[in-house]
Enzyme design. Structure first.
Site, mmCIF file in Angstrom:
data_model
loop_
_atom_site.group_PDB
_atom_site.id
_atom_site.type_symbol
_atom_site.label_atom_id
_atom_site.label_comp_id
_atom_site.label_asym_id
_atom_site.label_seq_id
_atom_site.Cartn_x
_atom_site.Cartn_y
_atom_site.Cartn_z
ATOM 1 N N ARG A 15 0.824 -1.217 0.000
ATOM 2 C CA ARG A 15 0.000 0.000 0.000
ATOM 3 C C ARG A 15 0.861 1.271 0.000
ATOM 4 O O ARG A 15 0.982 1.943 -1.015
ATOM 5 C CB ARG A 15 -0.949 -0.008 1.227
ATOM 6 C CG ARG A 15 -2.147 0.932 1.114
ATOM 7 C CD ARG A 15 -1.880 2.423 1.234
ATOM 8 N NE ARG A 15 -1.293 2.819 2.517
ATOM 9 C CZ ARG A 15 -0.888 4.060 2.777
ATOM 10 N NH1 ARG A 15 -0.997 5.019 1.866
ATOM 11 N NH2 ARG A 15 -0.338 4.333 3.942
ATOM 12 N N ASP A 16 1.465 1.563 1.111
ATOM 13 C CA ASP A 16 2.203 2.826 1.249
ATOM 14 C C ASP A 16 3.336 2.886 0.230
ATOM 15 O O ASP A 16 3.646 3.955 -0.316
ATOM 16 C CB ASP A 16 2.751 2.935 2.680
ATOM 17 C CG ASP A 16 3.271 4.323 3.017
ATOM 18 O OD1 ASP A 16 2.911 5.278 2.312
ATOM 19 O OD2 ASP A 16 4.033 4.447 3.985
ATOM 20 N N HIS A 207 7.147 4.358 12.529
ATOM 21 C CA HIS A 207 7.097 4.294 11.060
ATOM 22 C C HIS A 207 8.141 5.303 10.573
ATOM 23 O O HIS A 207 7.921 6.507 10.646
ATOM 24 C CB HIS A 207 5.681 4.673 10.594
ATOM 25 C CG HIS A 207 5.518 4.764 9.113
ATOM 26 N ND1 HIS A 207 4.745 3.874 8.398
ATOM 27 C CD2 HIS A 207 6.006 5.631 8.198
ATOM 28 C CE1 HIS A 207 4.753 4.201 7.114
ATOM 29 N NE2 HIS A 207 5.513 5.270 6.967
ATOM 30 N N HIS A 209 11.051 6.849 7.840
ATOM 31 C CA HIS A 209 11.532 6.965 6.465
ATOM 32 C C HIS A 209 13.037 7.163 6.492
ATOM 33 O O HIS A 209 13.585 7.754 7.427
ATOM 34 C CB HIS A 209 10.834 8.136 5.770
ATOM 35 C CG HIS A 209 9.453 7.782 5.301
ATOM 36 N ND1 HIS A 209 8.902 8.289 4.157
ATOM 37 C CD2 HIS A 209 8.523 6.939 5.815
ATOM 38 C CE1 HIS A 209 7.679 7.788 3.994
ATOM 39 N NE2 HIS A 209 7.423 6.981 4.987
ATOM 40 N N CYS A 240 9.906 9.339 -1.788
ATOM 41 C CA CYS A 240 9.451 10.410 -0.899
ATOM 42 C C CYS A 240 8.759 11.455 -1.746
ATOM 43 O O CYS A 240 9.401 12.086 -2.591
ATOM 44 C CB CYS A 240 10.647 11.016 -0.174
ATOM 45 S SG CYS A 240 10.163 12.424 0.835
ATOM 46 N N ASN A 249 10.143 5.110 2.612
ATOM 47 C CA ASN A 249 10.052 4.095 3.658
ATOM 48 C C ASN A 249 11.356 3.330 3.835
ATOM 49 O O ASN A 249 11.995 2.938 2.858
ATOM 50 C CB ASN A 249 8.990 3.060 3.259
ATOM 51 C CG ASN A 249 7.588 3.606 3.361
ATOM 52 O OD1 ASN A 249 7.143 3.998 4.433
ATOM 53 N ND2 ASN A 249 6.878 3.643 2.237
#
Lengths: 309, 309
Positions: A15-16, A207, A209, A240, A249
C-alpha cells in the site's frame, strides 16, 4: 530499559510503498507480493487503500487485490480508509484492520486534507465506531510526527494532541510516523514519549523513512524505549513525495538485518524477504532500495560466479 | 553513560575512499577536495597512503598531494604507511600522523598481508618507533573487527589481541573498523569493549561501513559508550572491495546530519560538506552516496525550481 526480545514488523510495501511508485502494478503482481511477504513470515501486511481512484489511481484495484489474497491464519491484512465512504467500500473486502491517519502539524493537515487536526479526528470518529462495531481493529497513524515539509520542526505537543484525539475516538493503536525522514534519535524519542501519554507501550509503533538515512538509528532509539512494533516497506518501496528521487520508507530487509544481528527475533526469513523484494523490484525494473538486500544479493551473485564452470 | 556533547570526525575520503574508486583522480582534484573538507570544518583528514604504486596506483601521487595542500593550523593530516619503506617515503611529506593497521582475523591477515597478526605487529614496531621519534602521532586501525570476508564472525578476542599488540609497540590511538559493514550494535559494542581493555576511551575511534546500512546505528551504539571519534568518508567515497556495487565507508554527511540532529557538535558546516561531496562526486560522474546529501541536494533543487522565473 532492555531491548525487546521480539519485534513485530508490518510490511506497508503493497500500500504505502506501491502508492508512491509511478509505474502501475497489476493486481496479480500485488497479490503475489503479499503472498511472498506472508511466506517470508510477515504477520501483518498493509495491503491497499480504499481512497477515491481519482486521487490514488494506483489503488483502484483494492477490492480485486483483497479478494485475490490466499489468507493465512495468524496474518493480519490491513487497509487504509480516508473516510466513511472508503470504510463502506472496504467492508466487503473483510480487512482485519483499518488504518486512519492524522497529522501532527496543522500546516500539513490543512494542505493535505483541507481541515484542522481536530476536524480530521471528528470526521474519523464515526469510521472508527463503525469499524469497531464490525470487529475490525483500528490503527491510527500520526504523520509528520517530527518534521513537516510546510512548517519545519514539529513539537511533541502536536503528537500528543493527535494521540489524545485518536484515543478519545476509540483508535486502538497509535503509529508514530516520521513521514519526511528528518528525525534523529532524541527527537523521535520525544515524539514517542508524547504518544505514550495516551497509549500503552504495547499499542505504539514507529514508522520511519530513510530519506536522510536515519531510519535504523531511530528504530534503535525506540527499541531502547521498549517499543517493539515497526512499519517497514519491502525493497524500500515508495519514494518520498516531498523530495524527488529521495528514499522514502525504510526497507524491511534493513530492519530485519539489524534486528537479527542484535539477537532480536522477528519470525521473518531474511532470504525469503529479499526474494520478495527482488520480485517486485524486478517488476519495477529497478534495484531493491535496501542496503542489506543489495549487499546480500551481491554476495549471492559473487558466490554464483565463483562456482567453477 | 550520556552521549558525548562533541564528536571529532576524521574524513578518510581522499585516501580510503579514492583508493577504492576505479576512476583515477588527478592530484589537483584531491588537493581541492582536501581544501574543501578543511573549509567545511574537518579537523583531521586522511590524505593519502605511501604504499607501493604497483599495489595502489591511485595513491602514486602521494608526495605531490601532500606538497600541494595549503595546511590549516589545527588540522591534522594523516597518511597510511604499510611498512618502513612507506614510512621513509612519507617522512619528507611531513604528515602529522601515520596510520598503521592490523586485522582482527588471522584469515584476513594471511590473505591480505601474508603473515599472522602477531607478525604484522612485529613488522610495524620499528615504524611506530621511528614515527614517534620524529614526533609523528601513530594511529592504529583494527580491520575486520566484527566480521571477516574469509572467516565470517570475528570474536572480540581477535580485537583484544590486536589492541594489546598495538599498545605494546607504542601505537597511540586504536581505530576499530567494521571493514565489511556486517556489524550490528551489540557486536560493535563488544568489539569496542575489547579495545577498551588496552586503550582509554579518548584514544579509541570507530570506523563503520554502510554496506548493510548499519553504520549510523553502530555509531549511535558507540556514542552511548562515550566514544567520540569516528572515521567517515565524504560522499561515501570508496565502494566495498568485497561486494561489488555495494556501499563502503559511511558518508560523512550522514554522520554529521545525525549528530547535529542529536544536538552533538562537530564543528562541521553541513552545507559546505555537502558541497565538497558534490564536487568530488561530479568529478567521478556519479551522485554522492549519502542519503542526507541526496535529500538536501534534492531540496535545494526543488527550491531552486520553485523560484518564479
Amino acid at each position: 530499559m532492555a531491548y525487546p526480545t521480539r519485534v513485530k514488523l508490518v510490511d506497508v510495501g503493497p500500500r504505502d510503498g506501491l502508492q508512491n511508485e509511478k509505474q502501475p502494478v497489476p493486481a496479480a503482481v500485488k497479490i503475489e507480493l503479499v503472498h511472498r511477504l506472508q511466506d517470508a513470515g510477515l504477520k501483518e501486511i498493509e495491503v491497499t487503500s480504499f481512497v477515491s481512484p481519482k486521487w490514488v489511481p494506483q489503488m483502484a484495484d483494492n477490492a480485486e487485490v483483497m479478494a485475490g489474497i490466499r489468507r493465512q491464519p495468524g496474518v493480519r491484512y490491513s487497509v487504509l480508509v480516508p473516510n466513511m465512504k472508503g470504510f463502506e467500500a472496504a467492508l466487503a473486502s473483510k480487512p482485519d484492520e483499518i488504518v486512519v491517519f492524522g497529522a501532527a502539524s496543522e500546516a500539513f493537515s490543512q494542505r493535505n486534507i483541507n481541515c484542522s487536526i481536530a476536524e480530521s479526528m471528528e470526521r474519523f470518529a464515526p469510521v472508527v465506531a463503525a469499524a469497531r462495531a464490525n470487529g475490525i481493529y483500528v490503527r491510527g497513524a500520526i504523520s509528520v510526527a517530527v518534521g513537516c515539509p510546510y512548517q519545519g520542526e514539529v513539537s511533541p505537543a502536536g503528537v500528543e494532541l493527535v494521540a489524545r484525539l485518536m484515543k478519545e475516538i476509540g483508535v486502538q493503536h497509535c503509529g508514530v510516523a516520521d513521514t519526511i525522514g528528518v528525525g534523529t534519535p532524541r527527537k523521535v524519542q520525544a515524539a514517542m514519549e508524547a504518544a505514550l501519554k495516551h497509549y500503552a507501550l504495547d499499542d505504539i509503533s514507529g514508522h520511519f523513512h530513510d530519506t536522510y538515512g536515519m531510519a535504523l538509528v531511530n528504530t534503535a532509539a525506540c527499541l531502547e524505549m521498549g517499543i517493539w512494533q515497526y512499519d517497514a516497506s519491502v525493497a524500500g518501496l515508495g519514494g518520498c513525495p516531498y523530495a524527488k528521487g529521495a528514499t522514502g520508507n525504510v526497507a524491511t530487509e534493513d530492519v530485519v538485518y539489524m534486528l537479527h544481528g542484535m539477537g532480536i527475533a522477528t519470525g521473518i526469513d531474511l532470504d525469503k524477504l529479499i526474494d520478495a523484494g527482488k520480485y517486485i523490484s524486478d517488476f519495477l525494473d529497478r534495484k531493491p532500495n535496501s542496503r542489506a538486500a543489495t549487499a546480500i544479493l551481491n554476495k549471492r551473485n559473487n558466490e554464483a560466479c565463483a562456482v567453477p564452470s
